[in-house]
Write a protein that holds these residues in place. Structure first.
Motif, PDB file in Angstrom:
ATOM      1  N   UNK A  29     -24.403   2.913  31.798  1.00 20.48           N
ATOM      2  CA  UNK A  29     -25.195   3.674  30.851  1.00 20.48           C
ATOM      3  C   UNK A  29     -26.679   3.354  30.890  1.00 20.48           C
ATOM      4  N   UNK A  30     -27.122   2.546  31.843  1.00 17.33           N
ATOM      5  CA  UNK A  30     -28.554   2.275  31.954  1.00 17.33           C
ATOM      6  C   UNK A  30     -29.255   3.560  32.377  1.00 17.33           C
ATOM      7  N   UNK A  31     -30.485   3.720  31.967  1.00 19.84           N
ATOM      8  CA  UNK A  31     -31.235   4.939  32.286  1.00 19.84           C
ATOM      9  C   UNK A  31     -31.321   5.154  33.798  1.00 19.84           C
ATOM     10  N   UNK A  32     -31.485   4.074  34.536  1.00 19.60           N
ATOM     11  CA  UNK A  32     -31.569   4.165  36.004  1.00 19.60           C
ATOM     12  C   UNK A  32     -30.274   4.746  36.575  1.00 19.60           C
ATOM     13  N   UNK A  33     -29.135   4.258  36.107  1.00 15.80           N
ATOM     14  CA  UNK A  33     -27.866   4.747  36.630  1.00 15.80           C
ATOM     15  C   UNK A  33     -27.563   6.168  36.176  1.00 15.80           C
ATOM     16  N   UNK A  34     -27.930   6.500  34.961  1.00 11.62           N
ATOM     17  CA  UNK A  34     -27.725   7.874  34.493  1.00 11.62           C
ATOM     18  C   UNK A  34     -28.555   8.833  35.338  1.00 11.62           C
ATOM     19  N   UNK A  35     -29.798   8.482  35.626  1.00 14.03           N
ATOM     20  CA  UNK A  35     -30.640   9.336  36.466  1.00 14.03           C
ATOM     21  C   UNK A  35     -30.005   9.535  37.843  1.00 14.03           C
ATOM     22  N   UNK A  36     -29.431   8.479  38.401  1.00 16.34           N
ATOM     23  CA  UNK A  36     -28.769   8.594  39.699  1.00 16.34           C
ATOM     24  C   UNK A  36     -27.556   9.509  39.601  1.00 16.34           C
ATOM     25  N   UNK A  37     -26.746   9.321  38.567  1.00 16.70           N
ATOM     26  CA  UNK A  37     -25.555  10.152  38.395  1.00 16.70           C
ATOM     27  C   UNK A  37     -25.921  11.623  38.220  1.00 16.70           C
ATOM     28  N   UNK A  38     -27.044  11.895  37.592  1.00 12.83           N
ATOM     29  CA  UNK A  38     -27.462  13.275  37.371  1.00 12.83           C
ATOM     30  C   UNK A  38     -27.765  14.009  38.675  1.00 12.83           C
ATOM     31  N   UNK A  39     -28.010  13.274  39.749  1.00 17.86           N
ATOM     32  CA  UNK A  39     -28.297  13.907  41.041  1.00 17.86           C
ATOM     33  C   UNK A  39     -27.024  14.287  41.799  1.00 17.86           C
ATOM     34  N   UNK A  40     -25.870  13.863  41.315  1.00 23.08           N
ATOM     35  CA  UNK A  40     -24.604  14.148  41.997  1.00 23.08           C
ATOM     36  C   UNK A  40     -24.082  15.530  41.639  1.00 23.08           C
TER      37      UNK A  40
END
Length: 96
Positions: free
Chosen positions: A7-18
């Motif tokens: 749930x870190x902002x960095x990981x959410x941003x990455x997941x949003x690109x999938x």
């Protein structure tokens, strides 16, 4: 990845690109519900599938009401994944 790291902002941003996310229902000591709600609140445009060993109809309906694309029951037949990925690649997905 630990459940609290997801749930870190960095990981959410990455997941949003999938284009497709497969998530197990149980993520560490949490469930995928928070992940799904977080992705949806960030206007995730891809497809989300939840994988679970629990065949409870109420659980399945509650997950589908969150706006995911499907619930996949364990054990997962390879044909199921092939069909999902085949459909997605035919529709020009970028990231899997």
């Amino acid at each position: 990845m630990l459940s609290n790291e997801i749930y870190s902002e960095k990981n959410i941003e990455k997941l949003l690109s999938y284009d497709i996310i497969f998530t197990d229902y149980h993520i560490g000591n949490a469930t995928c519900v928070v992940l799904i709600k977080t992705l949806k609140s960030h206007h995730f445009k891809g497809r989300i599938f939840c994988i679970t060993g629990n065949e409870d109809v109420d659980l399945m309906n509650s997950l589908l009401k969150l706006g995911i694309d499907g619930v996949i029951f364990k054990p997962v037949p390879i044909d199921t994944l092939t069909n999902i990925l085949g459909y997605s690649t035919d529709n020009k997905t970028k990231n899997i």
